[in-house]
Design a protein around this motif. Sequence first.
Motif, PDB file in Angstrom:
ATOM      1  N   VAL A   1      -3.738  -0.418   6.601  1.00 58.79           N
ATOM      2  CA  VAL A   1      -2.790  -0.755   5.540  1.00 58.79           C
ATOM      3  C   VAL A   1      -1.651   0.250   5.610  1.00 58.79           C
ATOM      4  O   VAL A   1      -1.887   1.465   5.551  1.00 58.79           O
ATOM      5  N   GLU A   2      -0.419  -0.252   5.773  1.00 60.14           N
ATOM      6  CA  GLU A   2       0.734   0.635   5.936  1.00 60.14           C
ATOM      7  C   GLU A   2       1.840   0.261   4.950  1.00 60.14           C
ATOM      8  O   GLU A   2       2.299  -0.877   4.927  1.00 60.14           O
TER       9      GLU A   2
ATOM     10  N   LEU B   1       2.055  -0.466   1.860  1.00 64.86           N
ATOM     11  CA  LEU B   1       1.828  -1.678   1.064  1.00 64.86           C
ATOM     12  C   LEU B   1       2.485  -1.551  -0.305  1.00 64.86           C
ATOM     13  O   LEU B   1       2.224  -0.593  -1.046  1.00 64.86           O
TER      14      LEU B   1
ATOM     15  N   SER C   1      -0.795   3.580   1.955  1.00 66.82           N
ATOM     16  CA  SER C   1      -1.231   3.560   3.356  1.00 66.82           C
ATOM     17  C   SER C   1      -2.621   4.176   3.476  1.00 66.82           C
ATOM     18  O   SER C   1      -2.897   5.228   2.886  1.00 66.82           O
TER      19      SER C   1
ATOM     20  N   GLN D   1      -6.592   3.576   6.159  1.00 68.43           N
ATOM     21  CA  GLN D   1      -7.295   2.721   7.108  1.00 68.43           C
ATOM     22  C   GLN D   1      -8.795   2.858   6.909  1.00 68.43           C
ATOM     23  O   GLN D   1      -9.294   3.908   6.473  1.00 68.43           O
TER      24      GLN D   1
ATOM     25  N   PHE E   1      -6.093  -6.430  -4.540  1.00 70.68           N
ATOM     26  CA  PHE E   1      -6.107  -5.959  -3.151  1.00 70.68           C
ATOM     27  C   PHE E   1      -6.981  -6.864  -2.281  1.00 70.68           C
ATOM     28  O   PHE E   1      -6.618  -7.185  -1.138  1.00 70.68           O
TER      29      PHE E   1
ATOM     30  N   LEU F   1      -5.836  -9.001   1.103  1.00 65.80           N
ATOM     31  CA  LEU F   1      -6.530  -9.067   2.385  1.00 65.80           C
ATOM     32  C   LEU F   1      -6.775 -10.515   2.797  1.00 65.80           C
ATOM     33  O   LEU F   1      -6.743 -10.853   3.984  1.00 65.80           O
TER      34      LEU F   1
ATOM     35  N   ILE G   1      -0.583  -5.215   6.660  1.00 65.97           N
ATOM     36  CA  ILE G   1      -2.049  -5.175   6.660  1.00 65.97           C
ATOM     37  C   ILE G   1      -2.484  -5.729   8.009  1.00 65.97           C
ATOM     38  O   ILE G   1      -2.244  -6.901   8.311  1.00 65.97           O
TER      39      ILE G   1
END
Length: 491
Positions: A6-7, A9, A25, A27, A47, A51, A61
Amino acid sequence: MSMIRVENLTFAYPSSYDNIFENVSFQIDTDWRLGFIGRNGRGKTTFLNLLLGKYEYQGKIQASVQFDYFPYPVSNKDRLTTDILSEVCPLAEEWELLRELSYLEVREDALWRPFFTLSNGEQTKVLLAALFLNSGHFLLIDEPTNHLDMKARETVSAYLKRKKGFILVSHDRCFLDGCVDHILSINRSDIEVQRGNFSTWFTNFQRQQGFELAQNKKLKKSIATMQKSAQRTSAWSDRMEASKYGNGPVDRGYIGHKSAKMMKRSKSVQIRQQRAIEEKSHLLKNLETAEDLKIAPLLYHADTLVTFSDVVPVFDGKDVCRPISFSVKQGERIALDGKNGSGKTSLLKLLTGQQTDHRGTITIGSGVILSYVPQDTSMLNGSLSEFAKTSQIDESLFKAILRKMDFSRIQFEKKMEDFSAGQKKKVLIARSLCEQAHLYVWDEPLNYIDIYSRMQIEKLIEEFSPTMIFVEHDLAFRKNIATRTVYFSIT
């Protein structure tokens, strides 16, 4: 093994007042068993939906696995369970399903019964078993414990410990400790991943809170000093500028030039000081506060408030459980225990007048005032102000309690039907805390309630010792709160 990344977001609902996530962010490994925790309304279910690709968002994502979601929506519950499960996991063999059901202590014949005849706990178990048979999928499990009694929670927790590759949203501390190896926590300003179970995470969290509280004290003092310095710098510059217009002969050009230089220097100092203040304020990013709650229970004039003598709730002409006999005395906090469907909720409904059909005798002391928190929140709609008025409670006190339970002021402007499940439950608890009563009757009050608020409520009950009769499957809460347990047996 692969990673979910996740970067940066960022996400907000179109009708929302603020971002739920902002430049988040982190992982996670797809082999981990993650417990997902955070305060109500912080965005846990949101969240999971991100996903699943249900909403548009900013950022990235990245995942190489397919996500499955629990609870799985069953459109037609009249069908045989085996037919529904073949839809959930089409590649699974029957023997694999039977193996998984044996781990979950579900009888084999459940497969060939209509799905609607299964208890809520059995439905939870068979759907989890089927979803885990989808090889290579990553499972998003959203609050499975709300339909599980205490024994079923222990069984499902042990089952999840055998598995890997899931995110589990739960607020049950013992349940989490039994099955997760990492914690994903939504904090005030970020999302963090830590190795370990809930107890490990909470120990680290308390240390961090202690550190931030100490920092808070230092930073407040530092910020106050900076603010005073900024005020002095500004006043010094203002006095110099004002001196140009004093009495008597003065070199206004010289003073004006000097004043301009001081104004420029003052402005530069103020900017640096303000930047320092902002930077120091941001250090307090994840300090969680939970103010103490209060309750004003009434004292009853006699020792015994309620007596149940051979009471049996009756539903559709059938006895729900074996006869129950016990009394509720002043200061007791009685937990009702038993499997789902054993009559616990029915007994509370008999006590509060929500249900009438029964055998045996219920004796309620003269003038005993009850305060009731039901399981169901579906009746909540409209504004908090309207609800307070209808409930005949003090609106200011009601909202003050909700503020202490982590409601933002923005929530007060929303309709209750738009609240999260946990926020709706907090509304019912806050109403009960506003009511002066001799006996507090709470039916699974902690469903969907976040961990911080659970401990906040525990502290309240321990401090004020209200007389209570309640149903709650959270083992930690029961151990901390109940003074006595009454057990129910199905006929």
